[in-house]
Scaffold this motif. Structure first.
Motif, PDB file in Angstrom:
ATOM      1  N   GLU A 140       0.822  -1.279   0.164  1.00 21.44           N
ATOM      2  CA  GLU A 140       0.008  -0.005  -0.140  1.00 21.44           C
ATOM      3  C   GLU A 140       0.927   1.160  -0.122  1.00 21.44           C
ATOM      4  OE1 GLU A 140      -2.380  -0.421   3.684  1.00 21.44           O
ATOM      5  OE2 GLU A 140      -3.432  -2.189   2.621  1.00 21.44           O
ATOM      6  N   ASN A 141       2.001   1.257   0.730  1.00 21.77           N
ATOM      7  CA  ASN A 141       3.000   2.425   0.767  1.00 21.77           C
ATOM      8  C   ASN A 141       4.343   1.750   1.247  1.00 21.77           C
ATOM      9  OD1 ASN A 141       2.991   2.116   3.679  1.00 21.77           O
ATOM     10  ND2 ASN A 141       1.112   3.211   3.785  1.00 21.77           N
ATOM     11  N   GLU A 142       5.342   2.926   1.342  1.00 16.58           N
ATOM     12  CA  GLU A 142       6.741   2.348   1.424  1.00 16.58           C
ATOM     13  C   GLU A 142       6.868   1.783   2.690  1.00 16.58           C
ATOM     14  OE1 GLU A 142      10.701   4.881   2.020  1.00 16.58           O
ATOM     15  OE2 GLU A 142       9.320   5.771   0.270  1.00 16.58           O
TER      16      GLU A 142
ATOM     17  N   GLN B 263       9.330   3.332  -5.715  1.00 21.16           N
ATOM     18  CA  GLN B 263       7.896   3.081  -6.271  1.00 21.16           C
ATOM     19  C   GLN B 263       8.107   2.784  -7.748  1.00 21.16           C
ATOM     20  OE1 GLN B 263       4.833   5.494  -5.176  1.00 21.16           O
ATOM     21  NE2 GLN B 263       3.247   4.169  -6.256  1.00 21.16           N
TER      22      GLN B 263
END
Length: 58
Positions: free
Chosen positions: A26-28, A57
């Motif tokens: 979903e995110n870093e 990303q």
């Protein structure tokens, strides 16, 4: 979900081994956690023995 490329190194019996892997997350921060979990599980390394150098990303 996005795809992240994570590279770094981990401590093994011969010194350090480099790695590069991709994960869907979903995110870093979630990507970092997934990689720490995967490397630790596969190679029997604690999180303190893993250095994440770059998270990008794709």
């Amino acid at each position: 979900m996005s795809e992240f490329s994570v590279s770094g190194q981990f401590k093994n019996r011969d010194g350090y081994a480099s790695f590069e892997t991709t994960v869907d997350a979903e995110n870093e921060n979630v990507a970092r956690e997934h990689v720490l979990s995967q490397i630790g599980s596969r190679h029997g390394v604690k999180r303190t023995g893993i250095e994440l150098e770059e998270v990008t990303q794709r």
